[in-house]
Design a protein around this motif. Structure first.
Motif, PDB file in Angstrom:
ATOM      1  N   MET A 189      29.080  30.461   7.187  1.00 40.33           N
ATOM      2  CA  MET A 189      28.023  29.919   8.034  1.00 40.33           C
ATOM      3  C   MET A 189      26.878  30.919   8.116  1.00 40.33           C
ATOM      4  O   MET A 189      27.098  32.103   8.329  1.00 40.33           O
ATOM      5  CB  MET A 189      28.576  29.617   9.433  1.00 40.33           C
ATOM      6  N   LEU A 190      25.651  30.413   7.944  1.00 36.84           N
ATOM      7  CA  LEU A 190      24.495  31.291   7.833  1.00 36.84           C
ATOM      8  C   LEU A 190      23.646  31.322   9.098  1.00 36.84           C
ATOM      9  O   LEU A 190      22.549  31.878   9.090  1.00 36.84           O
ATOM     10  CB  LEU A 190      23.618  30.839   6.656  1.00 36.84           C
ATOM     11  N   ASN A 191      24.166  30.782  10.199  1.00 34.87           N
ATOM     12  CA  ASN A 191      23.345  30.677  11.397  1.00 34.87           C
ATOM     13  C   ASN A 191      23.032  32.026  12.034  1.00 34.87           C
ATOM     14  O   ASN A 191      22.164  32.114  12.903  1.00 34.87           O
ATOM     15  CB  ASN A 191      24.035  29.761  12.415  1.00 34.87           C
ATOM     16  N   PHE A 192      23.718  33.087  11.609  1.00 30.37           N
ATOM     17  CA  PHE A 192      23.438  34.412  12.155  1.00 30.37           C
ATOM     18  C   PHE A 192      22.124  34.970  11.618  1.00 30.37           C
ATOM     19  O   PHE A 192      21.567  35.923  12.169  1.00 30.37           O
ATOM     20  CB  PHE A 192      24.590  35.370  11.812  1.00 30.37           C
ATOM     21  N   LEU A 193      21.609  34.394  10.540  1.00 28.16           N
ATOM     22  CA  LEU A 193      20.355  34.862   9.947  1.00 28.16           C
ATOM     23  C   LEU A 193      19.167  34.512  10.843  1.00 28.16           C
ATOM     24  O   LEU A 193      19.274  33.633  11.710  1.00 28.16           O
ATOM     25  CB  LEU A 193      20.166  34.243   8.565  1.00 28.16           C
ATOM     26  N   PRO A 194      18.026  35.139  10.661  1.00 30.45           N
ATOM     27  CA  PRO A 194      16.835  34.767  11.427  1.00 30.45           C
ATOM     28  C   PRO A 194      16.508  33.287  11.249  1.00 30.45           C
ATOM     29  O   PRO A 194      16.657  32.740  10.150  1.00 30.45           O
ATOM     30  CB  PRO A 194      15.745  35.660  10.822  1.00 30.45           C
ATOM     31  N   LYS A 195      16.071  32.647  12.330  1.00 36.62           N
ATOM     32  CA  LYS A 195      15.857  31.204  12.313  1.00 36.62           C
ATOM     33  C   LYS A 195      14.895  30.748  11.206  1.00 36.62           C
ATOM     34  O   LYS A 195      15.158  29.726  10.543  1.00 36.62           O
ATOM     35  CB  LYS A 195      15.359  30.729  13.675  1.00 36.62           C
ATOM     36  N   PRO A 196      13.784  31.428  10.964  1.00 38.24           N
ATOM     37  CA  PRO A 196      12.909  30.989   9.859  1.00 38.24           C
ATOM     38  C   PRO A 196      13.618  30.982   8.507  1.00 38.24           C
ATOM     39  O   PRO A 196      13.392  30.091   7.683  1.00 38.24           O
ATOM     40  CB  PRO A 196      11.763  32.004   9.888  1.00 38.24           C
ATOM     41  N   LEU A 197      14.487  31.982   8.281  1.00 40.42           N
ATOM     42  CA  LEU A 197      15.216  32.050   7.019  1.00 40.42           C
ATOM     43  C   LEU A 197      16.256  30.926   6.935  1.00 40.42           C
ATOM     44  O   LEU A 197      16.430  30.311   5.873  1.00 40.42           O
ATOM     45  CB  LEU A 197      15.888  33.413   6.875  1.00 40.42           C
ATOM     46  N   VAL A 198      16.915  30.642   8.046  1.00 36.17           N
ATOM     47  CA  VAL A 198      17.861  29.523   8.087  1.00 36.17           C
ATOM     48  C   VAL A 198      17.135  28.224   7.761  1.00 36.17           C
ATOM     49  O   VAL A 198      17.614  27.398   6.974  1.00 36.17           O
ATOM     50  CB  VAL A 198      18.542  29.425   9.469  1.00 36.17           C
ATOM     51  N   GLY A 199      15.949  28.045   8.366  1.00 37.33           N
ATOM     52  CA  GLY A 199      15.171  26.838   8.110  1.00 37.33           C
ATOM     53  C   GLY A 199      14.771  26.707   6.656  1.00 37.33           C
ATOM     54  O   GLY A 199      14.806  25.605   6.079  1.00 37.33           O
ATOM     55  N   LEU A 200      14.375  27.816   6.036  1.00 36.88           N
ATOM     56  CA  LEU A 200      13.986  27.799   4.631  1.00 36.88           C
ATOM     57  C   LEU A 200      15.172  27.437   3.738  1.00 36.88           C
ATOM     58  O   LEU A 200      15.054  26.602   2.833  1.00 36.88           O
ATOM     59  CB  LEU A 200      13.432  29.170   4.232  1.00 36.88           C
ATOM     60  N   ILE A 201      16.330  28.038   4.006  1.00 35.28           N
ATOM     61  CA  ILE A 201      17.528  27.738   3.207  1.00 35.28           C
ATOM     62  C   ILE A 201      17.909  26.274   3.354  1.00 35.28           C
ATOM     63  O   ILE A 201      18.198  25.580   2.370  1.00 35.28           O
ATOM     64  CB  ILE A 201      18.693  28.651   3.632  1.00 35.28           C
ATOM     65  N   TRP A 206      25.276  21.171   3.645  1.00 34.01           N
ATOM     66  CA  TRP A 206      24.319  22.211   4.050  1.00 34.01           C
ATOM     67  C   TRP A 206      24.175  22.291   5.560  1.00 34.01           C
ATOM     68  O   TRP A 206      23.850  23.369   6.106  1.00 34.01           O
ATOM     69  CB  TRP A 206      22.972  22.056   3.355  1.00 34.01           C
ATOM     70  N   MET A 207      24.439  21.181   6.269  1.00 28.43           N
ATOM     71  CA  MET A 207      24.419  21.245   7.738  1.00 28.43           C
ATOM     72  C   MET A 207      25.525  22.166   8.238  1.00 28.43           C
ATOM     73  O   MET A 207      25.310  22.996   9.133  1.00 28.43           O
ATOM     74  CB  MET A 207      24.575  19.841   8.317  1.00 28.43           C
ATOM     75  N   ARG A 208      26.725  22.051   7.674  1.00 30.05           N
ATOM     76  CA  ARG A 208      27.830  22.933   8.082  1.00 30.05           C
ATOM     77  C   ARG A 208      27.521  24.391   7.740  1.00 30.05           C
ATOM     78  O   ARG A 208      27.929  25.312   8.465  1.00 30.05           O
ATOM     79  CB  ARG A 208      29.124  22.503   7.396  1.00 30.05           C
ATOM     80  N   LEU A 209      26.829  24.593   6.629  1.00 26.84           N
ATOM     81  CA  LEU A 209      26.522  25.948   6.180  1.00 26.84           C
ATOM     82  C   LEU A 209      25.481  26.627   7.059  1.00 26.84           C
ATOM     83  O   LEU A 209      25.571  27.829   7.322  1.00 26.84           O
ATOM     84  CB  LEU A 209      26.033  25.917   4.721  1.00 26.84           C
ATOM     85  N   THR A 210      24.500  25.870   7.527  1.00 24.30           N
ATOM     86  CA  THR A 210      23.354  26.472   8.218  1.00 24.30           C
ATOM     87  C   THR A 210      23.345  26.242   9.730  1.00 24.30           C
ATOM     88  O   THR A 210      22.593  26.917  10.433  1.00 24.30           O
ATOM     89  CB  THR A 210      22.041  25.917   7.637  1.00 24.30           C
ATOM     90  N   GLN A 211      24.143  25.303  10.222  1.00 22.10           N
ATOM     91  CA  GLN A 211      24.112  24.975  11.645  1.00 22.10           C
ATOM     92  C   GLN A 211      25.326  25.568  12.363  1.00 22.10           C
ATOM     93  O   GLN A 211      26.387  25.747  11.771  1.00 22.10           O
ATOM     94  CB  GLN A 211      24.104  23.459  11.859  1.00 22.10           C
ATOM     95  N   ASN A 212      25.146  25.820  13.654  1.00 23.02           N
ATOM     96  CA  ASN A 212      26.250  26.264  14.504  1.00 23.02           C
ATOM     97  C   ASN A 212      26.342  25.333  15.706  1.00 23.02           C
ATOM     98  O   ASN A 212      26.436  25.764  16.851  1.00 23.02           O
ATOM     99  CB  ASN A 212      26.027  27.713  14.955  1.00 23.02           C
ATOM    100  N   THR A 213      26.330  24.030  15.423  1.00 23.52           N
ATOM    101  CA  THR A 213      26.267  23.004  16.458  1.00 23.52           C
ATOM    102  C   THR A 213      27.661  22.693  16.993  1.00 23.52           C
ATOM    103  O   THR A 213      28.621  22.586  16.224  1.00 23.52           O
ATOM    104  CB  THR A 213      25.641  21.714  15.895  1.00 23.52           C
ATOM    105  N   VAL A 214      27.756  22.534  18.309  1.00 21.46           N
ATOM    106  CA  VAL A 214      28.986  22.072  18.940  1.00 21.46           C
ATOM    107  C   VAL A 214      28.917  20.550  19.027  1.00 21.46           C
ATOM    108  O   VAL A 214      28.030  19.989  19.672  1.00 21.46           O
ATOM    109  CB  VAL A 214      29.155  22.680  20.349  1.00 21.46           C
ATOM    110  N   TRP A 215      29.856  19.872  18.364  1.00 20.13           N
ATOM    111  CA  TRP A 215      29.881  18.415  18.310  1.00 20.13           C
ATOM    112  C   TRP A 215      30.915  17.882  19.299  1.00 20.13           C
ATOM    113  O   TRP A 215      32.088  18.237  19.230  1.00 20.13           O
ATOM    114  CB  TRP A 215      30.237  17.937  16.900  1.00 20.13           C
TER     115      TRP A 215
END
Length: 307
Positions: A1-13, A66-75
């Motif tokens: 999971m890449l959500n630890f990265l800076p938000k702009p970088l997460v958005g770009l990925i 890619w949502m699972r990879l970049t998001q840290n959402t509680v469903w």
């Protein structure tokens, strides 16, 4: 999971993965759609349509990846049991953001047949996606204003005809017809302008649902009533890509098709129209109360942060 990265970088990925996924699958979709267009034979359609659906489902699975990879959402999701991917559903949902569509596709993909949305005519010109929606035969609606229809009465009924024609195609293979009863995304400004009697919803429009039920009522196994709540408030699509969606609550319930209304003439019979509107208004009262309850529960469960 890449959500630890800076938000702009997460958005770009996330944006790059979203684009790559679309650019990979759309040409495949178009190839089979063109075969169907060149050979407009029912047997060819019955052969090609399931292939198009499988391609679309693979595309949606890629988006979920890619949502699972970049998001840290509680469903927080309830109501997905006992769904049938080989039946027909009329799906209704409240509408707050473009994120709603990804939420619906992520949760319902392969649990029910592919969601088919009714889209505004202008969306056919969206690069890449417009071609994909055309290939999947999403109906494009013109949705003229009442003022325009008064000047051009010959255009009245065009959207109804488009809906009926689309539903005739949907009846050939298992399909989920998606309907946002509000007709547009909720905003406080629209809510105030409408003077909506609901706290968390815009006024519902029964016409689209009535047309779909009239055209396919004997096919639908159930009406799936979906409620989406963002406890921290809805976010726009760019913020979603950047991984800023912390929590989402979804409730799904299967409702019986109102057989007493299915065969009624919504457009021509005032009594049928009134009955549909009362049924939809009651549905909306229940949904409004459900949203209020979910928001209250989330406020009570929210951790108390130190000052």
């Amino acid at each position: 999971m890449l959500n630890f990265l800076p938000k702009p970088l997460v958005g770009l990925i996330a944006a790059l993965l979203l684009a790559f996924n679309a650019l990979f699958w759309v040409p495949v979709l178009l190839f089979f759609a063109l075969v169907k267009l060149i050979l407009p034979i029912k047997k060819i359609r019955l052969l090609i349509d399931p292939i198009l659906v499988r391609i679309a489902e693979a595309w949606i699975s890629g988006n979920s990846g890619w949502m699972r990879l970049t998001q840290n959402t509680v469903w927080d999701v309830q109501g997905l049991t006992s769904l049938n991917p080989r039946s027909w559903y009329l799906v209704n949902c409240n509408h707050q953001s473009w994120v709603d569509i990804l939420v619906l596709q992520h949760l319902l993909n392969r649990r029910i047949p592919l969601l088919k949305f009714f889209l505004k005519q202008q969306l056919i010109w969206v690069p890449v996606m417009g071609l994909a929606w055309w290939a999947l035969e999403f109906p494009f609606m013109r949705r003229h204003s009442e003022e325009f229809l008064k000047k051009h009465p010959e255009m009245r009924g065009k959207d109804q005809a488009t809906t009926r024609k689309a539903c005739e195609k949907f009846a050939l293979i298992p399909t989920s017809v998606m309907n946002f009863l509000e007709g547009t995304r909720f905003t406080p400004a629209k809510h105030a302008r409408q003077k909506s009697p609901y706290h968390h919803l815009l006024k519902p429009k029964a016409g689209g649902m009535a047309l779909a039920l009239n055209a396919m009522g004997d096919k639908f196994q159930a009406i799936l009533d979906v409620t989406i709540v963002y406890p921290d408030g809805p976010i726009n699509f760019l913020d979603f890509l950047a991984g800023k969606l912390k929590r989402v609550t979804v409730r799904v319930r299967a409702l019986p098709v109102p057989q007493d209304l299915v065969q009624g003439d919504y457009a021509g019979d005032p009594a049928v129209r009134e009955a549909y509107q009362k049924w939809v208004q009651q549905l909306w009262l229940e949904k409004d109360a459900q949203i209020a309850g979910i928001l209250k529960e989330n406020r009570l469960l929210a951790p108390v942060l130190p000052a």
